[in-house]
Write a protein that holds these residues in place. Structure first.
Motif, PDB file in Angstrom:
ATOM      1  N   TYR A 145      -6.620  -0.954  -5.443  1.00 32.08           N
ATOM      2  CA  TYR A 145      -7.585  -0.148  -4.709  1.00 32.08           C
ATOM      3  C   TYR A 145      -7.054   1.274  -4.624  1.00 32.08           C
ATOM      4  O   TYR A 145      -5.846   1.484  -4.481  1.00 32.08           O
ATOM      5  CB  TYR A 145      -7.789  -0.712  -3.294  1.00 32.08           C
ATOM      6  CG  TYR A 145      -8.146  -2.181  -3.271  1.00 32.08           C
ATOM      7  CD1 TYR A 145      -7.150  -3.149  -3.162  1.00 32.08           C
ATOM      8  CD2 TYR A 145      -9.463  -2.608  -3.365  1.00 32.08           C
ATOM      9  CE1 TYR A 145      -7.458  -4.503  -3.145  1.00 32.08           C
ATOM     10  CE2 TYR A 145      -9.779  -3.959  -3.353  1.00 32.08           C
ATOM     11  CZ  TYR A 145      -8.780  -4.897  -3.247  1.00 32.08           C
ATOM     12  OH  TYR A 145      -9.087  -6.235  -3.234  1.00 32.08           O
ATOM     13  N   TYR A 146      -7.965   2.236  -4.688  1.00 32.29           N
ATOM     14  CA  TYR A 146      -7.561   3.635  -4.679  1.00 32.29           C
ATOM     15  C   TYR A 146      -8.463   4.445  -3.755  1.00 32.29           C
ATOM     16  O   TYR A 146      -9.664   4.180  -3.639  1.00 32.29           O
ATOM     17  CB  TYR A 146      -7.644   4.236  -6.078  1.00 32.29           C
ATOM     18  CG  TYR A 146      -6.717   3.577  -7.076  1.00 32.29           C
ATOM     19  CD1 TYR A 146      -7.156   2.546  -7.899  1.00 32.29           C
ATOM     20  CD2 TYR A 146      -5.388   3.984  -7.180  1.00 32.29           C
ATOM     21  CE1 TYR A 146      -6.305   1.935  -8.801  1.00 32.29           C
ATOM     22  CE2 TYR A 146      -4.534   3.376  -8.091  1.00 32.29           C
ATOM     23  CZ  TYR A 146      -4.996   2.352  -8.887  1.00 32.29           C
ATOM     24  OH  TYR A 146      -4.147   1.748  -9.779  1.00 32.29           O
ATOM     25  N   ALA A 147      -7.866   5.465  -3.160  1.00 30.40           N
ATOM     26  CA  ALA A 147      -8.669   6.464  -2.463  1.00 30.40           C
ATOM     27  C   ALA A 147      -9.437   7.267  -3.499  1.00 30.40           C
ATOM     28  O   ALA A 147      -8.964   7.478  -4.625  1.00 30.40           O
ATOM     29  CB  ALA A 147      -7.761   7.382  -1.645  1.00 30.40           C
ATOM     30  N   SER A 184      -6.189  -0.275   5.490  1.00 26.65           N
ATOM     31  CA  SER A 184      -5.964   0.379   6.771  1.00 26.65           C
ATOM     32  C   SER A 184      -4.492   0.299   7.138  1.00 26.65           C
ATOM     33  O   SER A 184      -3.866  -0.768   7.032  1.00 26.65           O
ATOM     34  CB  SER A 184      -6.791  -0.306   7.863  1.00 26.65           C
ATOM     35  OG  SER A 184      -6.413   0.172   9.144  1.00 26.65           O
ATOM     36  N   ALA A 185      -3.940   1.414   7.595  1.00 26.47           N
ATOM     37  CA  ALA A 185      -2.528   1.443   7.961  1.00 26.47           C
ATOM     38  C   ALA A 185      -2.201   0.405   9.030  1.00 26.47           C
ATOM     39  O   ALA A 185      -1.105  -0.171   9.040  1.00 26.47           O
ATOM     40  CB  ALA A 185      -2.141   2.837   8.439  1.00 26.47           C
ATOM     41  N   ALA A 186      -3.157   0.141   9.907  1.00 31.17           N
ATOM     42  CA  ALA A 186      -2.922  -0.788  11.009  1.00 31.17           C
ATOM     43  C   ALA A 186      -2.688  -2.217  10.529  1.00 31.17           C
ATOM     44  O   ALA A 186      -2.143  -3.036  11.261  1.00 31.17           O
ATOM     45  CB  ALA A 186      -4.104  -0.757  11.970  1.00 31.17           C
ATOM     46  N   ASP A 187      -3.101  -2.522   9.306  1.00 27.02           N
ATOM     47  CA  ASP A 187      -2.955  -3.874   8.774  1.00 27.02           C
ATOM     48  C   ASP A 187      -1.634  -4.114   8.058  1.00 27.02           C
ATOM     49  O   ASP A 187      -1.378  -5.217   7.584  1.00 27.02           O
ATOM     50  CB  ASP A 187      -4.107  -4.180   7.813  1.00 27.02           C
ATOM     51  CG  ASP A 187      -5.432  -4.309   8.545  1.00 27.02           C
ATOM     52  OD1 ASP A 187      -6.477  -3.957   7.954  1.00 27.02           O
ATOM     53  OD2 ASP A 187      -5.422  -4.735   9.726  1.00 27.02           O
ATOM     54  N   PHE A 188      -0.809  -3.096   7.957  1.00 28.27           N
ATOM     55  CA  PHE A 188       0.489  -3.241   7.300  1.00 28.27           C
ATOM     56  C   PHE A 188       1.584  -3.329   8.356  1.00 28.27           C
ATOM     57  O   PHE A 188       1.689  -2.467   9.219  1.00 28.27           O
ATOM     58  CB  PHE A 188       0.759  -2.057   6.363  1.00 28.27           C
ATOM     59  CG  PHE A 188      -0.073  -2.085   5.115  1.00 28.27           C
ATOM     60  CD1 PHE A 188      -1.315  -1.457   5.075  1.00 28.27           C
ATOM     61  CD2 PHE A 188       0.379  -2.736   3.971  1.00 28.27           C
ATOM     62  CE1 PHE A 188      -2.085  -1.492   3.925  1.00 28.27           C
ATOM     63  CE2 PHE A 188      -0.378  -2.769   2.814  1.00 28.27           C
ATOM     64  CZ  PHE A 188      -1.618  -2.143   2.791  1.00 28.27           C
ATOM     65  N   GLY A 203       0.824  -1.202   0.000  1.00 27.04           N
ATOM     66  CA  GLY A 203       0.000   0.000   0.000  1.00 27.04           C
ATOM     67  C   GLY A 203       0.856   1.249   0.000  1.00 27.04           C
ATOM     68  O   GLY A 203       2.013   1.234   0.434  1.00 27.04           O
ATOM     69  N   TRP A 204       0.289   2.312  -0.534  1.00 30.45           N
ATOM     70  CA  TRP A 204       0.902   3.640  -0.440  1.00 30.45           C
ATOM     71  C   TRP A 204      -0.001   4.496   0.447  1.00 30.45           C
ATOM     72  O   TRP A 204      -1.232   4.512   0.280  1.00 30.45           O
ATOM     73  CB  TRP A 204       1.041   4.282  -1.810  1.00 30.45           C
ATOM     74  CG  TRP A 204       2.139   3.720  -2.642  1.00 30.45           C
ATOM     75  CD1 TRP A 204       2.042   2.751  -3.592  1.00 30.45           C
ATOM     76  CD2 TRP A 204       3.521   4.095  -2.604  1.00 30.45           C
ATOM     77  NE1 TRP A 204       3.266   2.495  -4.147  1.00 30.45           N
ATOM     78  CE2 TRP A 204       4.203   3.315  -3.557  1.00 30.45           C
ATOM     79  CE3 TRP A 204       4.264   5.026  -1.857  1.00 30.45           C
ATOM     80  CZ2 TRP A 204       5.579   3.410  -3.788  1.00 30.45           C
ATOM     81  CZ3 TRP A 204       5.627   5.124  -2.090  1.00 30.45           C
ATOM     82  CH2 TRP A 204       6.274   4.329  -3.036  1.00 30.45           C
ATOM     83  N   GLU A 235      -2.871   8.792   5.607  1.00 25.07           N
ATOM     84  CA  GLU A 235      -4.028   8.656   4.734  1.00 25.07           C
ATOM     85  C   GLU A 235      -3.760   7.594   3.667  1.00 25.07           C
ATOM     86  O   GLU A 235      -2.706   7.620   3.016  1.00 25.07           O
ATOM     87  CB  GLU A 235      -4.317  10.002   4.072  1.00 25.07           C
ATOM     88  CG  GLU A 235      -5.414  10.002   3.039  1.00 25.07           C
ATOM     89  CD  GLU A 235      -5.470  11.296   2.247  1.00 25.07           C
ATOM     90  OE1 GLU A 235      -6.557  11.620   1.731  1.00 25.07           O
ATOM     91  OE2 GLU A 235      -4.432  11.977   2.136  1.00 25.07           O
ATOM     92  N   PHE A 236      -4.715   6.703   3.472  1.00 25.09           N
ATOM     93  CA  PHE A 236      -4.595   5.691   2.438  1.00 25.09           C
ATOM     94  C   PHE A 236      -4.630   6.336   1.062  1.00 25.09           C
ATOM     95  O   PHE A 236      -5.445   7.220   0.795  1.00 25.09           O
ATOM     96  CB  PHE A 236      -5.738   4.683   2.566  1.00 25.09           C
ATOM     97  CG  PHE A 236      -5.859   3.743   1.405  1.00 25.09           C
ATOM     98  CD1 PHE A 236      -6.860   3.890   0.456  1.00 25.09           C
ATOM     99  CD2 PHE A 236      -4.951   2.703   1.248  1.00 25.09           C
ATOM    100  CE1 PHE A 236      -6.980   3.022  -0.619  1.00 25.09           C
ATOM    101  CE2 PHE A 236      -5.047   1.824   0.174  1.00 25.09           C
ATOM    102  CZ  PHE A 236      -6.058   1.992  -0.756  1.00 25.09           C
ATOM    103  N   VAL A 237      -3.751   5.865   0.166  1.00 26.84           N
ATOM    104  CA  VAL A 237      -3.708   6.366  -1.207  1.00 26.84           C
ATOM    105  C   VAL A 237      -4.069   5.262  -2.201  1.00 26.84           C
ATOM    106  O   VAL A 237      -4.973   5.418  -3.017  1.00 26.84           O
ATOM    107  CB  VAL A 237      -2.321   6.937  -1.542  1.00 26.84           C
ATOM    108  CG1 VAL A 237      -2.247   7.362  -3.005  1.00 26.84           C
ATOM    109  CG2 VAL A 237      -1.973   8.101  -0.624  1.00 26.84           C
ATOM    110  N   ALA A 238      -3.352   4.159  -2.129  1.00 28.63           N
ATOM    111  CA  ALA A 238      -3.580   3.067  -3.080  1.00 28.63           C
ATOM    112  C   ALA A 238      -2.989   1.786  -2.520  1.00 28.63           C
ATOM    113  O   ALA A 238      -2.099   1.827  -1.662  1.00 28.63           O
ATOM    114  CB  ALA A 238      -2.954   3.381  -4.432  1.00 28.63           C
ATOM    115  N   ALA A 239      -3.486   0.646  -3.010  1.00 26.63           N
ATOM    116  CA  ALA A 239      -2.950  -0.639  -2.586  1.00 26.63           C
ATOM    117  C   ALA A 239      -3.081  -1.642  -3.720  1.00 26.63           C
ATOM    118  O   ALA A 239      -3.942  -1.497  -4.593  1.00 26.63           O
ATOM    119  CB  ALA A 239      -3.661  -1.151  -1.334  1.00 26.63           C
TER     120      ALA A 239
END
Length: 128
Positions: free
Chosen positions: A57-59, A111-115, A33-34, A44-48
């Motif tokens: 996936y994209y924001a 989600s950032a918490a999942d990385f 993810g980025w 903030e999520f950007v893409a994965a």
């Protein structure tokens, strides 16, 4: 351990393009993810992209302007950013998750918490 290393950040005028790279040994077995972050704000999520590359996936804020892709033979994931806007200015982080590969799931978290593995970040500045 997977240690992502980002590159490709810089200064660009609004409307321009940049391509960020994320490389790491073992990243071929990771969803990637980025994320981006401004001082004092949450990441903030950007893409994965899934580990196989078949799901992206994209924001909403970057949909249609950014493209995430990967080449597992090169252990590299890219984020192509087009039609950049001043509000895209941030530190961009690459993150990797091995869990989904290990469980046999071909998707990617948002989600950032999942990385579990994070790079040091690269600055992107878009001038108006």
């Amino acid at each position: 351990q997977v240690q992502p290393v980002e590159s490709g950040g810089g200064l660009v005028q609004a409307g321009g393009s940049l391509t960020l790279s994320c490389s790491a040994s073992g990243i071929s077995m990771c969803a990637v993810g980025w994320f981006r972050q401004l001082p004092g704000k949450e990441r903030e999520f950007v893409a994965a992209i899934s580990w196989a590359g078949s799901k992206q996936y994209y924001a909403e804020s970057v949909q249609g302007r950014f493209t995430i892709s990967r080449d597992n033979a090169k252990n590299t994931v890219w984020l192509q950013m087009n039609r950049l806007k001043p509000e895209d200015t941030a530190i961009y982080y690459c993150a990797a998750d091995k869990t989904r590969y290990e469980l046999g799931y071909n998707d990617a978290p948002r989600s950032a918490a999942d990385f579990g593995f994070w790079g040091q970040g690269t600055q992107v500045t878009v001038s108006s």
